[in-house]
Scaffold this active site. Structure first.
Site, mmCIF file in Angstrom:
data_model
loop_
_atom_site.group_PDB
_atom_site.id
_atom_site.type_symbol
_atom_site.label_atom_id
_atom_site.label_comp_id
_atom_site.label_asym_id
_atom_site.label_seq_id
_atom_site.Cartn_x
_atom_site.Cartn_y
_atom_site.Cartn_z
ATOM 1 N N SER A 179 0.770 -1.558 -0.200
ATOM 2 C CA SER A 179 -0.395 0.172 0.031
ATOM 3 C C SER A 179 0.950 1.084 0.090
ATOM 4 O O SER A 179 1.588 1.408 -0.811
ATOM 5 C CB SER A 179 -1.069 -0.320 1.021
ATOM 6 O OG SER A 179 -1.895 0.995 1.090
ATOM 7 N N THR A 180 0.628 2.342 0.960
ATOM 8 C CA THR A 180 1.441 3.392 1.123
ATOM 9 C C THR A 180 2.718 2.910 0.336
ATOM 10 O O THR A 180 3.786 2.050 1.723
ATOM 11 C CB THR A 180 1.100 4.008 2.257
ATOM 12 O OG1 THR A 180 -0.042 4.517 2.510
ATOM 13 C CG2 THR A 180 1.836 5.557 2.208
ATOM 14 N N HIS A 206 -2.304 -1.044 -3.464
ATOM 15 C CA HIS A 206 -3.529 -0.542 -3.220
ATOM 16 C C HIS A 206 -3.744 0.639 -4.561
ATOM 17 O O HIS A 206 -2.624 2.049 -4.141
ATOM 18 C CB HIS A 206 -4.030 -0.317 -1.799
ATOM 19 C CG HIS A 206 -3.891 -1.306 -0.955
ATOM 20 N ND1 HIS A 206 -3.597 -1.172 0.531
ATOM 21 C CD2 HIS A 206 -4.730 -2.318 -0.917
ATOM 22 C CE1 HIS A 206 -4.626 -2.245 1.049
ATOM 23 N NE2 HIS A 206 -4.428 -2.743 0.487
ATOM 24 N N MET A 300 -0.452 1.003 4.915
ATOM 25 C CA MET A 300 -0.731 1.447 6.083
ATOM 26 C C MET A 300 -2.092 0.509 6.406
ATOM 27 O O MET A 300 -2.678 -0.346 5.645
ATOM 28 C CB MET A 300 -1.648 2.926 6.120
ATOM 29 C CG MET A 300 -2.552 3.726 6.661
ATOM 30 S SD MET A 300 -2.855 5.024 6.266
ATOM 31 C CE MET A 300 -3.846 4.735 4.844
ATOM 32 N N ASP A 303 -4.275 -4.468 6.090
ATOM 33 C CA ASP A 303 -4.791 -5.724 4.869
ATOM 34 C C ASP A 303 -3.165 -6.614 4.895
ATOM 35 O O ASP A 303 -2.642 -6.391 4.845
ATOM 36 C CB ASP A 303 -5.004 -4.458 3.608
ATOM 37 C CG ASP A 303 -5.774 -5.869 2.694
ATOM 38 O OD1 ASP A 303 -5.850 -6.324 2.667
ATOM 39 O OD2 ASP A 303 -5.370 -5.217 1.612
#
Length: 364
Positions: A179-180, A206, A300, A303
């Protein structure tokens, strides 16, 4: 160049932001949204040049950066900020093919993450996304951008002992979740994975719809593996990779003869995201009966943690990125906390860690 304003510890003053956008309407709207979320906007700027100067003057915790601006655009502004006054930058990118490419250039220049500007009625779209925007800005503000850049070496050697003979397991599958801060790490990992390993690779990053197609092309160009954006019903074999399409969950729907079949669904978001890493991992754990490895990278939230635990319970191997090299130590941390992680590696050793999970060594 040092800032003209000394920065207090964040715990004493909360998150402070600079908003850079050439649209007065957008500057006002974004500032109002951040203020409503408890983030103090210390200054706004109408182009990249003024944005850089505002960062130098106020030493904010985070910058929201538009891409297309007169004089100095967002790409150059990010590069200058990272060189002159390193500060976490969140790109605000429009839903368009050319903006997608510029977004990835900004990430290469040091931006931490991006947030999609809505199409259509801007005010309505952004108001609906206010909570997510505020959460993302806070997440990006927590990133330490002063850490030295690390790169992954290609052509990883899995054996340093001349008395050992290493060989790859047959028909291995790898699932990567991020993600991030993930796009540049995912690209480095794909570039470093040896084609001789003959992996089947599924990637869940993501990322909103409209950006995953361009990201898949970048991964394909960077890697020896054939990478494409997933479509419903796709099948892949060794040497191929699929990137989850933005806005769709990627499920492993079948496995046979060393080939993976996937389906795309529009089920409810999991952990408030779609695609979700957990969905892909749970279905992979259920259906893939060959060697299965997982790499949970920077991001972040939580998940991937439950999915990694399912893979571990099914006999698969789990690698997590370490705290020191993760832009946001959320997803890897939650995975480690489940007890599912077999190995924790810094960014520059992720490829080696992954290759070790699909390698056997036999004494000569």
């Amino acid at each position: 160049m040092t800032s003209t304003k000394a920065a207090e510890p964040r715990s004493n003053r909360g998150v402070r932001a600079v908003v850079v956008d050439d649209s007065q309407f957008m500057r006002t709207l974004i500032s109002d949204m951040l203020d409503a979320g408890g983030i103090t906007v210390v200054e706004t700027a109408s182009n990249g040049e003024r944005g850089v100067e505002a960062v130098k003057a106020h030493a904010p915790d985070v910058v929201t950066m538009d891409l297309k601006m007169p004089d100095v655009d967002g790409i150059e502004a990010v590069e200058r900020i990272m060189a002159e006054c390193p500060t976490p930058v969140l790109i605000l990118s429009a839903y368009a093919a050319d903006d997608a490419e510029l977004t990835f250039e900004a990430l290469e220049n040091g931006a931490v993450d991006f947030f999609e500007k809505p199409s259509g009625e801007v005010s309505v779209g952004l108001q609906k996304q206010r909570e997510v925007l505020v959460s993302t800005v806070r997440s990006v503000a927590s990133v330490d951008v002063s850490a030295p850049e690390r790169t992954v070496e290609s052509g990883v050697s899995v054996s340093t002992d001349p008395h050992d003979s290493a060989r790859y397991l047959e028909r291995p599958t790898l699932v990567i979740g991020a993600s991030t801060g993930g796009p540049t790490v995912v690209e480095e990992v794909l570039a470093g994975l040896p084609i001789e390993a003959d992996l089947r690779i599924l990637i869940v990053q993501h990322m909103p719809e409209g950006f995953t197609g361009r990201f898949a092309k970048r991964l394909d160009e960077a890697s020896e593996y054939v990478v494409r954006e997933a479509s419903d019903g796709d099948r892949i074999g060794g040497g191929e990779a699929l990137l989850a399409r933005g806005g769709k969950h990627l499920r492993v729907s079948g496995y046979g003869g060393g080939r993976i079949r996937v389906s795309l669904t529009e089920g409810e978001p999991v952990h408030s995201v779609r695609p979700a890493v957990d969905v892909t991992l749970r279905t992979a754990a259920e259906r893939v009966d060959g060697p299965l490895s997982v790499a949970i990278l920077t991001g972040m939230g939580a998940d991937g943690a439950e999915g990694a635990r399912a893979v571990s319970a099914a006999g698969g191997a789990v690698i997590a990125q370490d705290e020191g090299t993760s832009a946001v130590f959320g997803m890897p941390k939650r995975t480690i906390e489940t007890g599912a992680a077999d190995d924790v590696r810094p960014r520059e050793e992720l490829v080696t860690g992954i290759v070790n999970t699909i390698t056997t060594r036999e004494a000569r």
